[in-house]
Design a protein around this motif. Structure first.
Motif, PDB file in Angstrom:
ATOM      1  N   GLY A   1       0.790  -1.220   0.000  1.00  0.00           N
ATOM      2  CA  GLY A   1       0.000   0.000   0.000  1.00  0.00           C
ATOM      3  C   GLY A   1       0.823   1.272   0.000  1.00  0.00           C
ATOM      4  O   GLY A   1       0.264   2.376   0.035  1.00  0.00           O
ATOM      5  N   ILE A   2       2.145   1.148  -0.031  1.00  0.00           N
ATOM      6  CA  ILE A   2       3.021   2.325  -0.025  1.00  0.00           C
ATOM      7  C   ILE A   2       3.267   2.788  -1.458  1.00  0.00           C
ATOM      8  O   ILE A   2       3.735   2.009  -2.296  1.00  0.00           O
ATOM      9  N   GLU A   3       2.952   4.040  -1.737  1.00  0.00           N
ATOM     10  CA  GLU A   3       3.205   4.586  -3.068  1.00  0.00           C
ATOM     11  C   GLU A   3       4.703   4.766  -3.269  1.00  0.00           C
ATOM     12  O   GLU A   3       5.386   5.355  -2.436  1.00  0.00           O
ATOM     13  N   ILE A   4       5.213   4.262  -4.372  1.00  0.00           N
ATOM     14  CA  ILE A   4       6.638   4.332  -4.673  1.00  0.00           C
ATOM     15  C   ILE A   4       6.879   5.421  -5.718  1.00  0.00           C
ATOM     16  O   ILE A   4       6.355   5.352  -6.838  1.00  0.00           O
ATOM     17  N   GLU A   5       7.664   6.397  -5.339  1.00  0.00           N
ATOM     18  CA  GLU A   5       7.997   7.496  -6.257  1.00  0.00           C
ATOM     19  C   GLU A   5       8.822   6.979  -7.431  1.00  0.00           C
ATOM     20  O   GLU A   5       9.765   6.204  -7.256  1.00  0.00           O
ATOM     21  N   GLU A   6       8.470   7.412  -8.626  1.00  0.00           N
ATOM     22  CA  GLU A   6       9.266   7.131  -9.817  1.00  0.00           C
ATOM     23  C   GLU A   6       9.826   8.451 -10.329  1.00  0.00           C
ATOM     24  O   GLU A   6       9.099   9.418 -10.500  1.00  0.00           O
ATOM     25  N   ARG A   7      11.129   8.494 -10.543  1.00  0.00           N
ATOM     26  CA  ARG A   7      11.799   9.722 -10.930  1.00  0.00           C
ATOM     27  C   ARG A   7      12.256   9.650 -12.388  1.00  0.00           C
ATOM     28  O   ARG A   7      12.144   8.615 -13.044  1.00  0.00           O
ATOM     29  N   GLU A   8      12.811  10.763 -12.861  1.00  0.00           N
ATOM     30  CA  GLU A   8      13.143  10.883 -14.277  1.00  0.00           C
ATOM     31  C   GLU A   8      14.244   9.905 -14.696  1.00  0.00           C
ATOM     32  O   GLU A   8      15.140   9.570 -13.925  1.00  0.00           O
ATOM     33  N   ALA A   9      14.150   9.481 -15.953  1.00  0.00           N
ATOM     34  CA  ALA A   9      15.072   8.477 -16.483  1.00  0.00           C
ATOM     35  C   ALA A   9      16.515   8.966 -16.488  1.00  0.00           C
ATOM     36  O   ALA A   9      17.446   8.163 -16.354  1.00  0.00           O
ATOM     37  N   ASP A  10      16.734  10.255 -16.646  1.00  0.00           N
ATOM     38  CA  ASP A  10      18.099  10.778 -16.748  1.00  0.00           C
ATOM     39  C   ASP A  10      18.948  10.474 -15.515  1.00  0.00           C
ATOM     40  O   ASP A  10      20.173  10.421 -15.612  1.00  0.00           O
ATOM     41  N   GLU A  11      18.314  10.290 -14.358  1.00  0.00           N
ATOM     42  CA  GLU A  11      19.095   9.941 -13.163  1.00  0.00           C
ATOM     43  C   GLU A  11      19.824   8.614 -13.352  1.00  0.00           C
ATOM     44  O   GLU A  11      20.904   8.405 -12.795  1.00  0.00           O
ATOM     45  N   VAL A  12      19.235   7.715 -14.140  1.00  0.00           N
ATOM     46  CA  VAL A  12      19.844   6.419 -14.418  1.00  0.00           C
ATOM     47  C   VAL A  12      20.787   6.497 -15.614  1.00  0.00           C
ATOM     48  O   VAL A  12      21.857   5.880 -15.628  1.00  0.00           O
ATOM     49  N   LEU A  13      20.398   7.278 -16.620  1.00  0.00           N
ATOM     50  CA  LEU A  13      21.126   7.297 -17.891  1.00  0.00           C
ATOM     51  C   LEU A  13      22.375   8.167 -17.871  1.00  0.00           C
ATOM     52  O   LEU A  13      23.227   8.058 -18.751  1.00  0.00           O
ATOM     53  N   ARG A  14      22.484   9.045 -16.848  1.00  0.00           N
ATOM     54  CA  ARG A  14      23.640   9.931 -16.729  1.00  0.00           C
ATOM     55  C   ARG A  14      24.236   9.852 -15.329  1.00  0.00           C
ATOM     56  O   ARG A  14      23.529   9.618 -14.358  1.00  0.00           O
ATOM     57  N   ILE A  15      25.523  10.076 -15.232  1.00  0.00           N
ATOM     58  CA  ILE A  15      26.203  10.228 -13.947  1.00  0.00           C
ATOM     59  C   ILE A  15      26.980  11.530 -14.011  1.00  0.00           C
ATOM     60  O   ILE A  15      27.825  11.721 -14.886  1.00  0.00           O
ATOM     61  N   GLY A  16      26.661  12.447 -13.095  1.00  0.00           N
ATOM     62  CA  GLY A  16      27.317  13.746 -13.106  1.00  0.00           C
ATOM     63  C   GLY A  16      27.148  14.492 -14.404  1.00  0.00           C
ATOM     64  O   GLY A  16      28.048  15.217 -14.843  1.00  0.00           O
ATOM     65  N   GLY A  17      25.994  14.327 -15.040  1.00  0.00           N
ATOM     66  CA  GLY A  17      25.729  14.996 -16.307  1.00  0.00           C
ATOM     67  C   GLY A  17      26.270  14.280 -17.524  1.00  0.00           C
ATOM     68  O   GLY A  17      25.948  14.636 -18.661  1.00  0.00           O
ATOM     69  N   GLN A  18      27.084  13.261 -17.313  1.00  0.00           N
ATOM     70  CA  GLN A  18      27.693  12.517 -18.422  1.00  0.00           C
ATOM     71  C   GLN A  18      26.847  11.303 -18.775  1.00  0.00           C
ATOM     72  O   GLN A  18      26.576  10.457 -17.914  1.00  0.00           O
ATOM     73  N   ARG A  19      26.418  11.206 -20.030  1.00  0.00           N
ATOM     74  CA  ARG A  19      25.612  10.065 -20.447  1.00  0.00           C
ATOM     75  C   ARG A  19      26.435   8.782 -20.369  1.00  0.00           C
ATOM     76  O   ARG A  19      27.591   8.735 -20.811  1.00  0.00           O
ATOM     77  N   VAL A  20      25.850   7.734 -19.761  1.00  0.00           N
ATOM     78  CA  VAL A  20      26.534   6.442 -19.637  1.00  0.00           C
ATOM     79  C   VAL A  20      25.774   5.334 -20.367  1.00  0.00           C
ATOM     80  O   VAL A  20      26.175   4.175 -20.306  1.00  0.00           O
ATOM     81  N   ALA A  21      24.690   5.677 -21.036  1.00  0.00           N
ATOM     82  CA  ALA A  21      23.895   4.709 -21.784  1.00  0.00           C
ATOM     83  C   ALA A  21      23.777   5.174 -23.229  1.00  0.00           C
ATOM     84  O   ALA A  21      23.991   6.351 -23.533  1.00  0.00           O
ATOM     85  N   PRO A  22      23.437   4.266 -24.140  1.00  0.00           N
ATOM     86  CA  PRO A  22      23.291   4.672 -25.541  1.00  0.00           C
ATOM     87  C   PRO A  22      22.226   5.758 -25.706  1.00  0.00           C
ATOM     88  O   PRO A  22      21.225   5.777 -24.975  1.00  0.00           O
ATOM     89  N   GLU A  23      22.437   6.646 -26.635  1.00  0.00           N
ATOM     90  CA  GLU A  23      21.461   7.685 -26.942  1.00  0.00           C
ATOM     91  C   GLU A  23      20.127   7.029 -27.298  1.00  0.00           C
ATOM     92  O   GLU A  23      20.067   6.094 -28.107  1.00  0.00           O
ATOM     93  N   GLY A  24      19.062   7.485 -26.648  1.00  0.00           N
ATOM     94  CA  GLY A  24      17.728   6.948 -26.917  1.00  0.00           C
ATOM     95  C   GLY A  24      17.360   5.737 -26.093  1.00  0.00           C
ATOM     96  O   GLY A  24      16.231   5.250 -26.182  1.00  0.00           O
ATOM     97  N   ALA A  25      18.291   5.227 -25.270  1.00  0.00           N
ATOM     98  CA  ALA A  25      17.986   4.058 -24.433  1.00  0.00           C
ATOM     99  C   ALA A  25      16.950   4.436 -23.371  1.00  0.00           C
ATOM    100  O   ALA A  25      17.031   5.497 -22.769  1.00  0.00           O
ATOM    101  N   PRO A  26      15.976   3.550 -23.121  1.00  0.00           N
ATOM    102  CA  PRO A  26      14.972   3.832 -22.091  1.00  0.00           C
ATOM    103  C   PRO A  26      15.486   3.438 -20.706  1.00  0.00           C
ATOM    104  O   PRO A  26      16.463   2.691 -20.579  1.00  0.00           O
ATOM    105  N   ALA A  27      14.828   3.947 -19.665  1.00  0.00           N
ATOM    106  CA  ALA A  27      15.182   3.579 -18.296  1.00  0.00           C
ATOM    107  C   ALA A  27      13.940   3.618 -17.426  1.00  0.00           C
ATOM    108  O   ALA A  27      12.986   4.351 -17.709  1.00  0.00           O
ATOM    109  N   PHE A  28      13.934   2.826 -16.372  1.00  0.00           N
ATOM    110  CA  PHE A  28      12.873   2.828 -15.370  1.00  0.00           C
ATOM    111  C   PHE A  28      13.538   3.150 -14.039  1.00  0.00           C
ATOM    112  O   PHE A  28      14.532   2.528 -13.671  1.00  0.00           O
ATOM    113  N   ASN A  29      13.008   4.119 -13.302  1.00  0.00           N
ATOM    114  CA  ASN A  29      13.727   4.667 -12.155  1.00  0.00           C
ATOM    115  C   ASN A  29      12.849   4.788 -10.903  1.00  0.00           C
ATOM    116  O   ASN A  29      12.506   5.888 -10.474  1.00  0.00           O
TER     117      ASN A  29
END
Length: 351
Positions: A278-306
């Motif tokens: 019953g606890i609502e789980i916050e989902e945040r923007e994909a960029d938190e997963v796809l980038r580290i320190g502003g630097q992209r670490v995944a292929p351009e256009g790759a999806p993410a679930f966060n």
């Protein structure tokens, strides 16, 4: 301590927050003058950690009242609007709603700006006392030499006082225990690597940052006495929501015989939610997963679930360390007993 997570500036009615988005490289503060600005700071994680979020929201309500009174505007509409904005800032940490409900109980009963500000300041002082009590209860069960495993950040940066789980580690070190802590880096926002290490460096606590996936290996090959984490919400049956990756750590701990404890201010206990589903789980923007320190670490256009949080089932938890004592299974019985007796008359914490 070289930093302060939050400070109320009475002369200007502003809430000064340490901007945790730029740590550990830059210690920078933001002065927030409106409840909308406070809600934005909660949402963008300028301020984070369940206790700090709750106290910040209380000050946001006080600001709304002070601004309305100064402008000669009706109080109730201003407070209703501020309450709505703050409630929408983040969904998972129950402290946010606990603090807003507590403030709402006052303003709906006719409290003015001065009373609301005083209540926010009471919450601030209470958090300091709660942190110390949690650490004291934990110290009673710790050996003289203790190695911890910790996830995310639960120290002074996440609270007003010393913090919850990281506060235990800090106070154990300051009490003369021989302490070592493994800190999960805590992807995707790296609160363990950036924030918990920042704090333990400040306090001189021996520690090592490890990747999130290393916990089972370390528990199998090296001595770990206790995993201790914080929490954002505890359901009535003891299921606990915390930063994503906590459930994985609890599974690794169980498989390796390491007791798994949750530092749990009573304000995070939500008896209205029967279990973790019953606890609502916050989902945040994909960029938190796809980038580290502003630097992209995944292929351009790759999806993410966060998902930002997960729920650890109560069967994996050895105890909930609260300001009133350590609650052990059966949690559904003992959590209710704890809250019923928290004024000191009757407290049952299990065996």
């Amino acid at each position: 301590m070289a930093f302060q997570t939050m400070e109320w500036i009475g002369a200007t009615a502003t809430l000064r927050l340490l901007d945790q988005r730029f740590l550990p490289e830059v210690v920078q503060y933001r002065d927030l003058a409106t409840p909308e600005a406070v809600a934005g700071a909660i949402r963008d994680m300028t301020v984070r950690g369940a206790p700090a979020i709750g106290v910040s929201a209380a000050f946001g309500i006080a600001q709304a009242a002070l601004l309305a009174e100064a402008a000669g505007r009706p109080l109730i509409p201003a407070l209703e609007a501020a309450d709505g904005v703050l409630r929408a800032s983040r969904p998972t940490a129950v402290n946010l709603f606990w603090a807003l409900d507590r403030m709402a109980g006052l303003w709906r009963a006719g409290a003015g700006a001065a009373q609301l500000l005083a209540e926010a300041q009471v919450m601030e002082r209470e958090d300091i006392a709660v942190n110390e009590a949690i650490a004291a209860h934990a110290l009673a069960i710790l050996p003289q030499e203790v190695t911890f495993f910790h996830h995310c950040n639960t120290g002074a940066l996440a609270a007003v006082g010393v913090g919850t789980a990281l506060g235990i580690i800090r106070r154990a070190h300051e009490a003369g225990r021989k302490v070592f802590a493994y800190l999960d880096e805590t992807r995707p926002r790296l609160q363990g690597a950036k924030l918990s290490s920042f704090e333990l460096m400040e306090y001189g606590v021996p520690h090592a940052i490890v990747v999130d996936g290393a916990s089972a290996h370390i528990m199998r090959r090296r001595r770990v006495d206790m995993a201790v984490v914080g929490c954002d919400r505890v359901a009535a049956n003891g299921d606990t929501a915390n930063k994503i990756g906590t459930y994985n750590l609890a599974l690794a701990a169980q498989d390796n015989g390491v007791p798994f404890y949750v530092a749990c201010p009573s304000s995070t206990i939500d008896l209205a939610t029967p279990d973790g589903d019953g606890i609502e789980i916050e989902e945040r923007e994909a960029d938190e997963v796809l980038r580290i320190g502003g630097q992209r670490v995944a292929p351009e256009g790759a999806p993410a679930f966060n998902p930002a949080f997960d729920v650890t089932p109560n069967r994996l938890i050895a105890g909930l360390i609260t300001e009133f004592g350590i609650v052990r299974p059966p949690f559904d019985v003992n959590l209710r007993a704890l809250l019923a007796g928290r004024d000191g008359r009757v407290v049952s914490c299990g065996k």
